[in-house]
Design an enzyme around this catalytic site. Sequence first.
Site, short mmCIF file in Angstrom:
data_model
loop_
_atom_site.label_atom_id
_atom_site.label_comp_id
_atom_site.label_asym_id
_atom_site.label_seq_id
_atom_site.Cartn_x
_atom_site.Cartn_y
_atom_site.Cartn_z
N LEU A 144 37.01 35.70 38.01
CA LEU A 144 38.09 34.78 38.40
C LEU A 144 39.23 34.83 37.38
O LEU A 144 40.40 35.05 37.73
CB LEU A 144 37.53 33.36 38.52
N TYR A 145 38.88 34.63 36.13
CA TYR A 145 39.90 34.63 35.07
C TYR A 145 40.61 35.99 34.99
O TYR A 145 41.84 36.07 34.97
CB TYR A 145 39.24 34.28 33.74
N GLY A 146 39.81 37.05 34.93
CA GLY A 146 40.38 38.40 34.78
C GLY A 146 41.31 38.75 35.94
O GLY A 146 42.38 39.33 35.73
N SER A 148 42.99 36.68 37.83
CA SER A 148 44.24 35.89 37.78
C SER A 148 45.21 36.53 36.78
O SER A 148 46.41 36.65 37.06
CB SER A 148 43.95 34.43 37.40
#
Length: 237
Positions: A144-146, A148
Amino acid sequence: MTGGTSGIGRATALALAKLGARVVISGRDEARGNQVVDQIRTAGGKADFLGADLRDEASARSLAARTRSLAGQVDILVNNAGIYPFGPTHETTEQDFDQVFSVNVKTPYFLVADLAPDMAKRGYGVIINVTTMVAEFGMAGMSLYGSSKAALVLLTKAWAAEYGPHGVRVNAVSPGPTRTEGSAPMGEDLEQLAAAAPAGRPGSADEIADAIAFLATDRSSFVHGAVLPVDGGRVAV
Ligand code: NAP
């Protein structure tokens, strides 16, 4: 400067103020924001705090409008505010997904939509996005973080193409594991993540801020659309 109340953002605000910039920092935490403003003013610099909970187009455009009316014009935008919850894809809720993409992608997008046209009209401006090394390679728990931040990497290049011909330089700094208030809960995991890089240690917020300051000044006048890894060498090996 979004997210100037903590970590990399605070170090960047201090570095830019030292270079003579009038810095407008933002964030949700007014007390931390005012501390940073006091620190800059005590050192002889110019700074103000604007409260902002960045979650959607309206909050981004409101911050842009308030910054413009406070400072007259915005020459440098640092999209630093970000959240980085880690975890398995199958445990991610739709709410987690929307929150991460709202803070890390949607609000930088609409800040640029609001501020870049004025920069382009004046023929001068600098935009720096803070991404991450895990936007460059796959890592379990960071989907998710990567993803974004990978969107922000592409936006860096798209905006360089769109606004660069009008005098607006758009670049990104891609940090590796960095000691900040935000990464403190990672504890030993931060060290382990850093151990895979040639430098073999986490970075400091000041080390990331120095790279952002380089991209903010005319010392990088021929640098457009670059994603500068400041990660101890992690993506190089
Ligand atoms: P941090 O210490 O947690 O600081 C995050 C900043 O973002 C704070 O100033 C916070 O302000 C602001 N922020 C968060 N959510 C916000 C929201 N909804 N609205 C407005 N402001 C918000 O984080 P950091 O470690 O310095 O990270 C800064 C950036 O570097 C992030 O984009 C992060 O993804 C990136 N990065 C960090 C690392 C690392 O290891 N630390 C590595 C690679 C990339 P308030 O709390 O006042 O709202």
